[in-house]
Design a protein around this motif. Structure first.
Motif, PDB file in Angstrom:
ATOM      1  N   LYS A   1     -20.116  20.712 -24.067  1.00 45.15           N
ATOM      2  CA  LYS A   1     -18.934  19.953 -23.654  1.00 45.15           C
ATOM      3  C   LYS A   1     -17.716  20.299 -24.515  1.00 45.15           C
ATOM      4  CE  LYS A   1     -20.015  17.337 -20.105  1.00 45.15           C
ATOM      5  NZ  LYS A   1     -19.234  17.394 -18.834  1.00 45.15           N
ATOM      6  N   GLY A   2     -17.948  20.937 -25.666  1.00 49.50           N
ATOM      7  CA  GLY A   2     -16.843  21.247 -26.557  1.00 49.50           C
ATOM      8  C   GLY A   2     -16.838  22.694 -27.000  1.00 49.50           C
ATOM      9  N   LEU A   3     -15.756  23.076 -27.698  1.00 52.66           N
ATOM     10  CA  LEU A   3     -15.612  24.442 -28.209  1.00 52.66           C
ATOM     11  C   LEU A   3     -16.389  24.563 -29.514  1.00 52.66           C
ATOM     12  CD1 LEU A   3     -11.806  24.875 -27.517  1.00 52.66           C
ATOM     13  CD2 LEU A   3     -13.664  26.027 -26.323  1.00 52.66           C
ATOM     14  N   ARG A   4     -17.597  25.090 -29.433  1.00 50.99           N
ATOM     15  CA  ARG A   4     -18.514  25.087 -30.574  1.00 50.99           C
ATOM     16  C   ARG A   4     -19.165  26.443 -30.769  1.00 50.99           C
ATOM     17  NH1 ARG A   4     -20.322  19.576 -27.857  1.00 50.99           N
ATOM     18  NH2 ARG A   4     -18.888  18.177 -28.943  1.00 50.99           N
ATOM     19  N   VAL A   5     -19.575  26.702 -31.999  1.00 48.80           N
ATOM     20  CA  VAL A   5     -20.341  27.908 -32.299  1.00 48.80           C
ATOM     21  C   VAL A   5     -21.747  27.572 -32.776  1.00 48.80           C
ATOM     22  CG1 VAL A   5     -18.285  29.259 -32.836  1.00 48.80           C
ATOM     23  CG2 VAL A   5     -19.494  28.053 -34.665  1.00 48.80           C
ATOM     24  N   ASP A   6     -21.977  26.301 -33.099  1.00 45.37           N
ATOM     25  CA  ASP A   6     -23.280  25.852 -33.583  1.00 45.37           C
ATOM     26  C   ASP A   6     -24.217  25.678 -32.393  1.00 45.37           C
ATOM     27  OD1 ASP A   6     -24.294  23.340 -36.006  1.00 45.37           O
ATOM     28  OD2 ASP A   6     -25.487  24.552 -34.635  1.00 45.37           O
ATOM     29  N   ALA A   7     -25.300  26.426 -32.380  1.00 50.98           N
ATOM     30  CA  ALA A   7     -26.238  26.364 -31.262  1.00 50.98           C
ATOM     31  C   ALA A   7     -26.799  24.957 -31.066  1.00 50.98           C
ATOM     32  CB  ALA A   7     -27.377  27.356 -31.486  1.00 50.98           C
ATOM     33  N   ARG A   8     -26.874  24.201 -32.144  1.00 53.05           N
ATOM     34  CA  ARG A   8     -27.450  22.850 -32.049  1.00 53.05           C
ATOM     35  C   ARG A   8     -26.570  21.912 -31.241  1.00 53.05           C
ATOM     36  NH1 ARG A   8     -28.052  21.914 -38.362  1.00 53.05           N
ATOM     37  NH2 ARG A   8     -25.956  22.822 -38.145  1.00 53.05           N
ATOM     38  N   LEU A   9     -25.330  22.301 -31.035  1.00 50.02           N
ATOM     39  CA  LEU A   9     -24.391  21.448 -30.313  1.00 50.02           C
ATOM     40  C   LEU A   9     -24.237  21.842 -28.846  1.00 50.02           C
ATOM     41  CD1 LEU A   9     -21.669  21.076 -33.077  1.00 50.02           C
ATOM     42  CD2 LEU A   9     -23.579  19.553 -32.545  1.00 50.02           C
TER      43      LEU A   9
ATOM     44  N   GLU B   1     -28.255  33.558 -33.191  1.00 50.61           N
ATOM     45  CA  GLU B   1     -26.903  33.673 -33.694  1.00 50.61           C
ATOM     46  C   GLU B   1     -25.890  33.604 -32.561  1.00 50.61           C
ATOM     47  OE1 GLU B   1     -25.699  37.355 -35.461  1.00 50.61           O
ATOM     48  OE2 GLU B   1     -26.796  38.587 -34.017  1.00 50.61           O
ATOM     49  N   PHE B   2     -24.728  33.086 -32.903  1.00 50.77           N
ATOM     50  CA  PHE B   2     -23.629  32.960 -31.953  1.00 50.77           C
ATOM     51  C   PHE B   2     -23.069  34.330 -31.630  1.00 50.77           C
ATOM     52  CE2 PHE B   2     -19.920  31.274 -29.968  1.00 50.77           C
ATOM     53  CZ  PHE B   2     -18.853  32.038 -30.403  1.00 50.77           C
ATOM     54  N   VAL B   3     -22.766  34.558 -30.354  1.00 52.93           N
ATOM     55  CA  VAL B   3     -22.157  35.816 -29.906  1.00 52.93           C
ATOM     56  C   VAL B   3     -20.722  35.578 -29.452  1.00 52.93           C
ATOM     57  CG1 VAL B   3     -22.246  37.655 -28.180  1.00 52.93           C
ATOM     58  CG2 VAL B   3     -24.375  36.826 -29.238  1.00 52.93           C
ATOM     59  N   ALA B   4     -20.539  34.665 -28.495  1.00 55.07           N
ATOM     60  CA  ALA B   4     -19.204  34.434 -27.933  1.00 55.07           C
ATOM     61  C   ALA B   4     -19.200  33.118 -27.176  1.00 55.07           C
ATOM     62  CB  ALA B   4     -18.809  35.574 -27.004  1.00 55.07           C
ATOM     63  N   ARG B   5     -18.005  32.579 -26.961  1.00 50.41           N
ATOM     64  CA  ARG B   5     -17.872  31.387 -26.140  1.00 50.41           C
ATOM     65  C   ARG B   5     -16.588  31.501 -25.336  1.00 50.41           C
ATOM     66  NH1 ARG B   5     -15.863  27.773 -30.987  1.00 50.41           N
ATOM     67  NH2 ARG B   5     -13.624  27.998 -30.606  1.00 50.41           N
ATOM     68  N   ILE B   6     -16.512  30.750 -24.233  1.00 53.58           N
ATOM     69  CA  ILE B   6     -15.330  30.763 -23.378  1.00 53.58           C
ATOM     70  C   ILE B   6     -15.048  29.337 -22.935  1.00 53.58           C
ATOM     71  CG2 ILE B   6     -16.687  31.280 -21.294  1.00 53.58           C
ATOM     72  CD1 ILE B   6     -14.276  33.078 -20.439  1.00 53.58           C
ATOM     73  N   SER B   7     -13.769  28.992 -22.906  1.00 50.86           N
ATOM     74  CA  SER B   7     -13.365  27.625 -22.578  1.00 50.86           C
ATOM     75  C   SER B   7     -13.541  27.334 -21.097  1.00 50.86           C
ATOM     76  CB  SER B   7     -11.906  27.420 -22.995  1.00 50.86           C
ATOM     77  OG  SER B   7     -11.062  28.331 -22.296  1.00 50.86           O
ATOM     78  N   TRP B   8     -13.301  26.107 -20.726  1.00 55.90           N
ATOM     79  CA  TRP B   8     -13.618  25.582 -19.410  1.00 55.90           C
ATOM     80  C   TRP B   8     -13.023  26.416 -18.266  1.00 55.90           C
ATOM     81  CZ3 TRP B   8     -11.898  23.125 -23.708  1.00 55.90           C
ATOM     82  CH2 TRP B   8     -12.751  22.183 -24.294  1.00 55.90           C
ATOM     83  N   GLU B   9     -11.761  26.805 -18.406  1.00 56.69           N
ATOM     84  CA  GLU B   9     -11.113  27.590 -17.351  1.00 56.69           C
ATOM     85  C   GLU B   9     -11.016  29.067 -17.704  1.00 56.69           C
ATOM     86  OE1 GLU B   9     -10.408  26.473 -14.392  1.00 56.69           O
ATOM     87  OE2 GLU B   9     -11.048  24.431 -14.912  1.00 56.69           O
ATOM     88  N   GLY B  10     -11.569  29.418 -18.859  1.00 51.49           N
ATOM     89  CA  GLY B  10     -11.595  30.823 -19.251  1.00 51.49           C
ATOM     90  C   GLY B  10     -10.410  31.293 -20.051  1.00 51.49           C
TER      91      GLY B  10
ATOM     92  N   SER C   1     -17.415  24.004 -14.313  1.00 50.33           N
ATOM     93  CA  SER C   1     -16.117  24.125 -14.967  1.00 50.33           C
ATOM     94  C   SER C   1     -15.875  23.053 -16.027  1.00 50.33           C
ATOM     95  CB  SER C   1     -14.992  24.084 -13.934  1.00 50.33           C
ATOM     96  OG  SER C   1     -15.026  22.865 -13.235  1.00 50.33           O
ATOM     97  N   SER C   2     -16.741  22.080 -16.130  1.00 49.48           N
ATOM     98  CA  SER C   2     -16.589  21.047 -17.148  1.00 49.48           C
ATOM     99  C   SER C   2     -17.286  21.418 -18.452  1.00 49.48           C
ATOM    100  CB  SER C   2     -17.120  19.705 -16.646  1.00 49.48           C
ATOM    101  OG  SER C   2     -18.522  19.760 -16.465  1.00 49.48           O
ATOM    102  N   TYR C   3     -17.870  22.608 -18.504  1.00 48.81           N
ATOM    103  CA  TYR C   3     -18.597  23.050 -19.681  1.00 48.81           C
ATOM    104  C   TYR C   3     -17.968  24.296 -20.299  1.00 48.81           C
ATOM    105  CZ  TYR C   3     -22.377  19.854 -18.516  1.00 48.81           C
ATOM    106  OH  TYR C   3     -23.117  18.733 -18.266  1.00 48.81           O
ATOM    107  N   VAL C   4     -17.916  24.287 -21.607  1.00 46.70           N
ATOM    108  CA  VAL C   4     -17.685  25.511 -22.370  1.00 46.70           C
ATOM    109  C   VAL C   4     -18.985  26.301 -22.307  1.00 46.70           C
ATOM    110  CG1 VAL C   4     -17.340  26.446 -24.685  1.00 46.70           C
ATOM    111  CG2 VAL C   4     -15.991  24.478 -23.895  1.00 46.70           C
ATOM    112  N   MET C   5     -18.876  27.581 -22.092  1.00 53.73           N
ATOM    113  CA  MET C   5     -20.062  28.425 -21.995  1.00 53.73           C
ATOM    114  C   MET C   5     -20.137  29.377 -23.187  1.00 53.73           C
ATOM    115  SD  MET C   5     -21.535  27.288 -19.381  1.00 53.73           S
ATOM    116  CE  MET C   5     -22.860  28.498 -19.320  1.00 53.73           C
ATOM    117  N   GLY C   6     -21.332  29.528 -23.684  1.00 53.45           N
ATOM    118  CA  GLY C   6     -21.529  30.411 -24.825  1.00 53.45           C
ATOM    119  C   GLY C   6     -22.671  31.373 -24.605  1.00 53.45           C
ATOM    120  N   TRP C   7     -22.619  32.460 -25.353  1.00 52.88           N
ATOM    121  CA  TRP C   7     -23.730  33.403 -25.413  1.00 52.88           C
ATOM    122  C   TRP C   7     -24.236  33.442 -26.850  1.00 52.88           C
ATOM    123  CZ3 TRP C   7     -26.259  35.773 -21.521  1.00 52.88           C
ATOM    124  CH2 TRP C   7     -25.627  35.881 -20.275  1.00 52.88           C
TER     125      TRP C   7
END
Length: 122
Positions: free
Chosen positions: A100-108, A46-55, A30-36
């Motif tokens: 750890k943050g709200l990002r779209v850059d895969a490098r982060l 390429e970035f698809v989607a991301r979701i914040s810590w609690e959704g 729950s301490s991580y932003v998750m992305g696809w």
């Protein structure tokens, strides 16, 4: 350290739906932003989607809005990607990643799964 394992990818026909899952190890999910992300043959990841810590906050690639939905279940340490009305151009290896943050850059993004193959036939 977070270990991620994707599942759910397979061969489907155009117009089908598919749900991908990504299970995380550890007690800090729950301490991580998750992305696809996804990577098609010969193309960059390429970035698809991301979701914040609690959704509560989701964000999508413009081209995928309305067809893809990201969600998470922190009790199960799992993030999902619901994909509807799949098209041949959605064919790719799909990866989940943790940041750890709200990002779209895969490098982060700090941690990555091994990927799951989605193939959409026409």
């Amino acid at each position: 350290q977070v270990q991620l394992v994707e599942s759910g990818g397979r061969l489907v026909q155009a117009g089908a739906s598919l749900r991908l899952s990504c299970a995380a190890s550890g007690r800090t999910f729950s301490s991580y932003v998750m992305g696809w992300f996804r990577q098609a043959p010969g193309k960059e990841r390429e970035f698809v989607a991301r979701i914040s810590w609690e959704g509560g906050i989701t964000y999508y690639a413009d081209s995928l809005k309305g067809r893809f939905t990201i969600s998470r279940d922190n009790a199960k340490s799992t993030v999902y990607l619901q994909m509807n009305d799949l098209k041949p151009e959605d064919t790719a290896v799909y990866y989940c990643a943790a940041s750890k943050g709200l990002r779209v850059d895969a490098r982060l993004y700090d941690y990555w799964g091994q990927g799951t193959q989605v193939t959409v036939s026409s």
